[in-house]
Design a protein around this motif. Structure first.
Motif, PDB file in Angstrom:
ATOM      1  N   GLN A   1      20.441 -20.042  30.096  1.00  0.00           N
ATOM      2  CA  GLN A   1      20.090 -18.658  29.797  1.00  0.00           C
ATOM      3  C   GLN A   1      18.739 -18.557  29.091  1.00  0.00           C
ATOM      4  O   GLN A   1      17.968 -17.623  29.340  1.00  0.00           O
ATOM      5  N   VAL A   2      18.438 -19.516  28.238  1.00  0.00           N
ATOM      6  CA  VAL A   2      17.127 -19.534  27.591  1.00  0.00           C
ATOM      7  C   VAL A   2      16.037 -19.774  28.636  1.00  0.00           C
ATOM      8  O   VAL A   2      14.983 -19.118  28.640  1.00  0.00           O
ATOM      9  N   ARG A   3      16.308 -20.699  29.556  1.00  0.00           N
ATOM     10  CA  ARG A   3      15.342 -20.986  30.623  1.00  0.00           C
ATOM     11  C   ARG A   3      15.171 -19.770  31.529  1.00  0.00           C
ATOM     12  O   ARG A   3      14.050 -19.460  31.977  1.00  0.00           O
ATOM     13  N   HIS A   4      16.255 -19.074  31.807  1.00  0.00           N
ATOM     14  CA  HIS A   4      16.220 -17.879  32.640  1.00  0.00           C
ATOM     15  C   HIS A   4      15.348 -16.792  32.002  1.00  0.00           C
ATOM     16  O   HIS A   4      14.489 -16.183  32.667  1.00  0.00           O
ATOM     17  N   ALA A   5      15.543 -16.578  30.701  1.00  0.00           N
ATOM     18  CA  ALA A   5      14.738 -15.583  29.993  1.00  0.00           C
ATOM     19  C   ALA A   5      13.263 -15.974  29.993  1.00  0.00           C
ATOM     20  O   ALA A   5      12.378 -15.122  30.160  1.00  0.00           O
ATOM     21  N   ALA A   6      12.998 -17.264  29.827  1.00  0.00           N
ATOM     22  CA  ALA A   6      11.611 -17.737  29.821  1.00  0.00           C
ATOM     23  C   ALA A   6      10.971 -17.588  31.195  1.00  0.00           C
ATOM     24  O   ALA A   6       9.776 -17.279  31.310  1.00  0.00           O
ATOM     25  N   ALA A   7      11.766 -17.822  32.248  1.00  0.00           N
ATOM     26  CA  ALA A   7      11.230 -17.674  33.607  1.00  0.00           C
ATOM     27  C   ALA A   7      10.755 -16.248  33.842  1.00  0.00           C
ATOM     28  O   ALA A   7       9.708 -16.014  34.455  1.00  0.00           O
ATOM     29  N   PHE A   8      11.520 -15.295  33.330  1.00  0.00           N
ATOM     30  CA  PHE A   8      11.097 -13.902  33.473  1.00  0.00           C
ATOM     31  C   PHE A   8       9.884 -13.604  32.608  1.00  0.00           C
ATOM     32  O   PHE A   8       8.878 -13.061  33.086  1.00  0.00           O
ATOM     33  N   ALA A   9       9.951 -13.974  31.327  1.00  0.00           N
ATOM     34  CA  ALA A   9       8.902 -13.592  30.381  1.00  0.00           C
ATOM     35  C   ALA A   9       7.586 -14.318  30.642  1.00  0.00           C
ATOM     36  O   ALA A   9       6.510 -13.726  30.523  1.00  0.00           O
ATOM     37  N   GLU A  10       7.657 -15.594  31.000  1.00  0.00           N
ATOM     38  CA  GLU A  10       6.450 -16.418  31.068  1.00  0.00           C
ATOM     39  C   GLU A  10       5.920 -16.643  32.476  1.00  0.00           C
ATOM     40  O   GLU A  10       4.732 -16.948  32.650  1.00  0.00           O
ATOM     41  N   LEU A  11       6.776 -16.493  33.491  1.00  0.00           N
ATOM     42  CA  LEU A  11       6.347 -16.773  34.859  1.00  0.00           C
ATOM     43  C   LEU A  11       6.297 -15.507  35.715  1.00  0.00           C
ATOM     44  O   LEU A  11       5.271 -15.171  36.297  1.00  0.00           O
ATOM     45  N   VAL A  12       7.425 -14.820  35.789  1.00  0.00           N
ATOM     46  CA  VAL A  12       7.529 -13.699  36.725  1.00  0.00           C
ATOM     47  C   VAL A  12       6.869 -12.439  36.176  1.00  0.00           C
ATOM     48  O   VAL A  12       6.137 -11.747  36.893  1.00  0.00           O
ATOM     49  N   ARG A  13       7.096 -12.142  34.925  1.00  0.00           N
ATOM     50  CA  ARG A  13       6.535 -10.903  34.363  1.00  0.00           C
ATOM     51  C   ARG A  13       5.006 -10.885  34.424  1.00  0.00           C
ATOM     52  O   ARG A  13       4.417  -9.865  34.839  1.00  0.00           O
ATOM     53  N   PRO A  14       4.319 -11.964  34.051  1.00  0.00           N
ATOM     54  CA  PRO A  14       2.853 -11.943  34.191  1.00  0.00           C
ATOM     55  C   PRO A  14       2.406 -11.815  35.643  1.00  0.00           C
ATOM     56  O   PRO A  14       1.403 -11.144  35.928  1.00  0.00           O
ATOM     57  N   ALA A  15       3.152 -12.449  36.571  1.00  0.00           N
ATOM     58  CA  ALA A  15       2.796 -12.334  37.986  1.00  0.00           C
ATOM     59  C   ALA A  15       2.985 -10.898  38.475  1.00  0.00           C
ATOM     60  O   ALA A  15       2.191 -10.395  39.279  1.00  0.00           O
ATOM     61  N   LEU A  16       4.021 -10.231  37.990  1.00  0.00           N
ATOM     62  CA  LEU A  16       4.223  -8.829  38.348  1.00  0.00           C
ATOM     63  C   LEU A  16       3.087  -7.962  37.819  1.00  0.00           C
ATOM     64  O   LEU A  16       2.616  -7.038  38.506  1.00  0.00           O
ATOM     65  N   ALA A  17       2.657  -8.243  36.601  1.00  0.00           N
ATOM     66  CA  ALA A  17       1.573  -7.461  36.013  1.00  0.00           C
ATOM     67  C   ALA A  17       0.311  -7.536  36.867  1.00  0.00           C
ATOM     68  O   ALA A  17      -0.426  -6.546  37.006  1.00  0.00           O
ATOM     69  N   LYS A  18       0.071  -8.704  37.456  1.00  0.00           N
ATOM     70  CA  LYS A  18      -1.103  -8.853  38.320  1.00  0.00           C
ATOM     71  C   LYS A  18      -0.990  -7.993  39.573  1.00  0.00           C
ATOM     72  O   LYS A  18      -1.995  -7.684  40.218  1.00  0.00           O
ATOM     73  N   GLU A  19       0.251  -7.617  39.923  1.00  0.00           N
ATOM     74  CA  GLU A  19       0.474  -6.766  41.091  1.00  0.00           C
ATOM     75  C   GLU A  19       0.709  -5.309  40.690  1.00  0.00           C
ATOM     76  O   GLU A  19       1.233  -4.516  41.469  1.00  0.00           O
ATOM     77  N   ASN A  20       0.350  -4.974  39.454  1.00  0.00           N
ATOM     78  CA  ASN A  20       0.496  -3.595  38.959  1.00  0.00           C
ATOM     79  C   ASN A  20       1.953  -3.160  38.842  1.00  0.00           C
ATOM     80  O   ASN A  20       2.288  -1.988  39.035  1.00  0.00           O
ATOM     81  N   ILE A  21       2.844  -4.118  38.545  1.00  0.00           N
ATOM     82  CA  ILE A  21       4.266  -3.816  38.348  1.00  0.00           C
ATOM     83  C   ILE A  21       4.640  -4.304  36.955  1.00  0.00           C
ATOM     84  O   ILE A  21       4.428  -5.467  36.616  1.00  0.00           O
ATOM     85  N   SER A  22       5.198  -3.428  36.133  1.00  0.00           N
ATOM     86  CA  SER A  22       5.452  -3.836  34.752  1.00  0.00           C
ATOM     87  C   SER A  22       6.608  -3.065  34.133  1.00  0.00           C
ATOM     88  O   SER A  22       6.927  -1.950  34.537  1.00  0.00           O
ATOM     89  N   ILE A  23       7.248  -3.718  33.159  1.00  0.00           N
ATOM     90  CA  ILE A  23       8.200  -3.056  32.268  1.00  0.00           C
ATOM     91  C   ILE A  23       7.477  -2.855  30.944  1.00  0.00           C
ATOM     92  O   ILE A  23       7.041  -3.822  30.317  1.00  0.00           O
ATOM     93  N   VAL A  24       7.331  -1.610  30.550  1.00  0.00           N
ATOM     94  CA  VAL A  24       6.531  -1.300  29.367  1.00  0.00           C
ATOM     95  C   VAL A  24       7.431  -0.809  28.242  1.00  0.00           C
ATOM     96  O   VAL A  24       8.543  -0.324  28.468  1.00  0.00           O
ATOM     97  N   ARG A  25       6.940  -0.941  27.026  1.00  0.00           N
ATOM     98  CA  ARG A  25       7.636  -0.403  25.855  1.00  0.00           C
ATOM     99  C   ARG A  25       7.162   1.025  25.594  1.00  0.00           C
ATOM    100  O   ARG A  25       6.103   1.454  26.060  1.00  0.00           O
ATOM    101  N   TRP A  26       7.938   1.740  24.814  1.00  0.00           N
ATOM    102  CA  TRP A  26       7.630   3.138  24.524  1.00  0.00           C
ATOM    103  C   TRP A  26       6.250   3.298  23.891  1.00  0.00           C
ATOM    104  O   TRP A  26       5.506   4.222  24.234  1.00  0.00           O
ATOM    105  N   ASP A  27       5.912   2.367  22.997  1.00  0.00           N
ATOM    106  CA  ASP A  27       4.633   2.512  22.290  1.00  0.00           C
ATOM    107  C   ASP A  27       3.428   2.173  23.170  1.00  0.00           C
ATOM    108  O   ASP A  27       2.287   2.335  22.753  1.00  0.00           O
ATOM    109  N   GLN A  28       3.664   1.706  24.402  1.00  0.00           N
ATOM    110  CA  GLN A  28       2.574   1.438  25.335  1.00  0.00           C
ATOM    111  C   GLN A  28       2.279   2.633  26.238  1.00  0.00           C
ATOM    112  O   GLN A  28       1.319   2.594  27.015  1.00  0.00           O
ATOM    113  N   LEU A  29       3.086   3.665  26.139  1.00  0.00           N
ATOM    114  CA  LEU A  29       2.941   4.822  27.020  1.00  0.00           C
ATOM    115  C   LEU A  29       1.958   5.833  26.439  1.00  0.00           C
ATOM    116  O   LEU A  29       1.834   5.984  25.223  1.00  0.00           O
ATOM    117  N   GLU A  30       1.304   6.548  27.333  1.00  0.00           N
ATOM    118  CA  GLU A  30       0.435   7.639  26.915  1.00  0.00           C
ATOM    119  C   GLU A  30       1.285   8.858  26.553  1.00  0.00           C
ATOM    120  O   GLU A  30       2.452   8.960  26.937  1.00  0.00           O
TER     121      GLU A  30
END
Length: 741
Positions: free
Chosen positions: A130-159
């Motif tokens: 489960q720790v590895r699974h969370a890391a795969a999302f946070a460190e591998l997949v999430r940054p790759a998604l950001a490069k494709e303009n796909i992201s999960i954002v926090r409330w304080d990041q919104l306009e």
């Protein structure tokens, strides 16, 4: 604002799930069995632990999510599948082991682990994954998604404009549903439903300074990921797709739920409960009623896992642990967001460049021969020859579904008999059976209402079929009916001809698009007679039925396969080549494994292709040096069960519904059918050899129980993806008219 429901992520297993372009299905999870006694001088450590093997299977799914060579949104989907798989593992396997330990009836595993040590090993490995699974999302997949303009954002990041829009949506669509539950002397700690996501909220009375605890459930009926940019966001690389989690949105509006109180802190948590069923059939006057009561009880099973956000305060953590009654090693502290099943909202984004290329199954050539009409006459085609189907490469709708729909409308058809283990919510198979019954045909449906996690749906189908005049039966007391059978009786002149479909997969039009399965359409008189006998056994009283082309569990399937393995041993001793190839979802049964060990010791070459669990140790000197084990996961869920034997040059090949597990061989009605056509047998053996080819990407199991992925050659180039290769080959076959595998 996109408020559409997020698709449920697919799971490993044969149940109704939302179709996905990349699905590897959960493995099914049987009951625990006592350790087998040593046989033939074999050592006690000859078996790998089946629970750890299952966790290794889910680790292979995680490897796909981590693989940068795969399409990005398919990697997201594999993350979702991993989470869903692990949920079920805890709900069934871990819960079952805990239940047995508490009742003092747990026995050592076949691998020799005592129950307490086994549970400790399971929890340690699950924590690691489960720790590895969370890391795969946070460190591998999430940054790759950001490069494709796909992201999960926090409330304080919104306009501010985005916040205003979401605030308005929250007040309209979310706030009326929420129910804050306080915990104080007048309000006991609330029941936390299994797999629900919750907010643990600490509030303070500004007048007294007293802090109080409250729980807010994140509603299941609302999208877990709320689109910030609208429903069409992210459908092109230039169009951003931003999502905010529903729990984050609720957390930012807690002041509306607790007016007059100060919100001190809030954190997410999630509970997994024992959701396995226990129905004593012998004591139940009506199985449907007994099962419905048990489904209600399932909601209140004891907790087996607590997942908490890693930023949770120590005081709130202790409160949750105490009130829920979990042990420290059952607490999983993970970075937010918890419950990555919700990533289905992202994996379903329509960005073709980030998905596997679309695949449209084609009609089998043998169903189109000599046909000028749009829909082939299945009965005429089957009279010409047996037809071996390979889904999803061959269309399910124009073969199996068409077979039953044509049977329902054909005035020459007198009777239809059908097993239903799992099917879809809008099943054309069920509709065809209803149409047939309303047309005056004799229709029998054997509905397995104890199909795990599909019980409620199958109860509904059973009642709908009964209301239409279908004869509905529930099989044999004490056994699940897992065999995949259709029988159509058609009057042709002065005779009745029986048409049969026997498959490896469920009669489920949706999953047939991404489950790999085999099926045989035939009007062979012997197969028809065997299947008729089996249906009579299931609906009536025929305990001493014998079969010629079928191997049927629980009576003869295990012994029949062992006899075929022993025949290979005798052939080797007679100077002939001996070979066994088995493709299954799981290889656990000790008697089958020991038979394969004996074959290896005699010099028989044994290959096992297993998607999930494998308790067999390959490559052990003096025991299994002639055995290889491979695993293939990918775009389609490898679901077919195949058993091939060299038989001195005249190969014997069976296909059917059974995995090599205790529950399949002892507690289920399963059926394997032997293929009689030499071309079909040759095609299946050639297909198995392609799975085993060193040039095919796969995982290899070693004697220590370690799985190693082999997906690049010595030159660093990617090895062949067997599923993509079969797709390309089938397209070439369509254009040339060839149908060989």
């Amino acid at each position: 604002m996109d408020t559409s429901s997020i698709p449920t992520p697919p799971n490993y297993g044969d149940r109704d799930v939302t179709p996905s372009k990349a699905t590897v299905d959960r493995i099914e999870l049987p009951e625990f069995a006592p350790a087998a006694e040593p046989e033939g001088g074999f050592s006690l450590d000859r078996f790998l632990d089946r629970e750890m093997s299952w966790l290794d299977f889910n680790a292979r799914v995680l490897e796909l999510a981590e693989d940068p060579d795969l399409f990005l949104l398919e990697r997201v989907n594999f993350l979702s599948i991993f989470a869903s798989n692990l949920d079920e593992f805890f709900m069934v396997r871990v819960a079952g082991l805990k239940r047995r330990i508490v009742a003092d009836i747990a026995v050592p595993s076949a691998a020799g682990l005592n129950p307490t040590d086994q549970l400790e090993s399971i929890l340690n490995r699950a924590h690691e994954l489960q720790v590895r699974h969370a890391a795969a999302f946070a460190e591998l997949v999430r940054p790759a998604l950001a490069k494709e303009n796909i992201s999960i954002v926090r409330w304080d990041q919104l306009e501010e404009a985005d916040r205003e829009r979401l605030h308005a949506w929250f007040r309209r669509q979310v706030f009326p549903i929420l129910t804050p539950l306080a915990v104080d002397p007048a309000h006991p700690f609330p029941y936390i439903s299994g797999l629900s996501l919750n907010l643990a909220v600490l509030v303070q009375n500004p007048l007294t300074g007293k802090q109080l605890f409250a729980r807010v459930k994140v509603p299941d009926a609302l999208p877990r990921l709320v689109s910030v940019d609208g429903p069409r966001a992210g459908h092109s690389s230039a169009s951003p797709a931003r999502f905010v989690t529903l729990e984050d949105l609720i957390g930012e509006h807690l002041d509306l739920l607790f007016p007059g109180m100060d919100v001190v802190e809030h954190h997410t948590f999630r509970v997994t409960r024992n959701e396995d069923l226990e129905v004593e059939e012998d004591d139940a006057e009506n199985l449907l009623q007994a099962l419905e009561k048990e489904l209600l009880r399932r909601r209140f099973g004891p907790p087996v896992r607590l997942e908490i956000a890693d930023d949770i305060s120590d005081s709130v953590r202790k409160l949750l642990v105490r009130e829920l009654g979990v042990e420290d090693d059952e607490v999983f502290s993970l970075p937010s967001p918890l419950d990555l099943r919700g990533l289905g909202a992202i994996s379903s984004i329509d960005r073709p460049s980030l998905h596997y290329p679309k695949h449209l199954a084609k009609t089998s050539r043998f169903l189109n021969e000599s046909e000028t009409s749009k829909a082939a006459n299945v009965f005429a085609a089957v009279r010409r020859r047996d037809i071996l189907l390979h889904h999803p490469y061959d269309s399910f709708s124009t073969s199996v579904q068409a077979f039953l729909e044509q049977a329902a409308s054909d005035p020459k058809v007198q009777a239809i008999k059908q097993t239903l283990y799992r099917t879809s919510g809008d099943s054309p198979i069920v509709d065809a059976l209803i149409d047939a019954a309303e047309a005056g045909k004799q229709v029998l449906a054997l509905v397995e209402i104890k199909a795990r996690f599909d019980e409620q749906a199958n109860i509904s189908w059973a009642r709908k079929l009964e209301q239409a005049g279908v004869h509905v039966v529930y099989g044999i007391v004490g056994l699940k009916t897992h065999s995949k059978l259709s029988l159509v009786v058609r009057r042709e002149g002065d005779t009745l001809r029986r048409y049969v479909h026997i498959g490896t997969g469920n009669y489920h039009p949706r999953t047939a698009r991404y489950y790999e399965d085999l099926g045989l359409l035939t009007c062979d008189p012997q197969v028809g007679e065997d299947v008729s006998k089996l249906f009579n056994q299931l609906s009536g009283y025929a305990p001493k039925t014998t079969f010629k082309r079928l191997l049927v569990a629980p009576r003869s399937l295990r012994s029949g396969l062992i006899d075929l393995i022993e025949r290979e041993i005798q052939n080797v001793r007679a100077g002939l080549a001996g070979r066994v190839v088995i493709k299954v979802n799981s290889m656990v049964d000790e008697a089958i494994v020991d038979a394969l060990y004996r074959a290896s010791q005699a010099g028989v070459k044994v290959d096992v292709i297993v998607r999930g669990i494998c308790s067999l140790r390959p490559g052990v000197p003096g025991l299994s040096e002639n055995i290889r084990v491979r695993s293939i996961l990918g775009r389609f869920l490898e679901h077919s069960r195949v058993f091939a034997f060299a038989n001195g040059g005249d190969s014997t090949v069976y296909i059917g519904s059974a995995d090599m597990m205790h529950r399949n061989l002892d507690r289920r009605v399963e059926a394997l059918v032997s293929l009689s056509d030499d071309e079909e047998k040759s095609d299946v053996v050639a297909l198995l050899n392609r799975y085993l080819d060193p040039a095919t990407s796969s995982w290899h199991l070693d004697a220590e129980g370690q799985w190693t992925r082999h997906h690049r050659g010595s030159d660093g180039e990617l090895l062949e993806d067997i599923q993509e290769s079969l797709l390309r080959a089938r397209e070439r076959q369509r254009s040339t008219g060839s149908h060989r595998a």
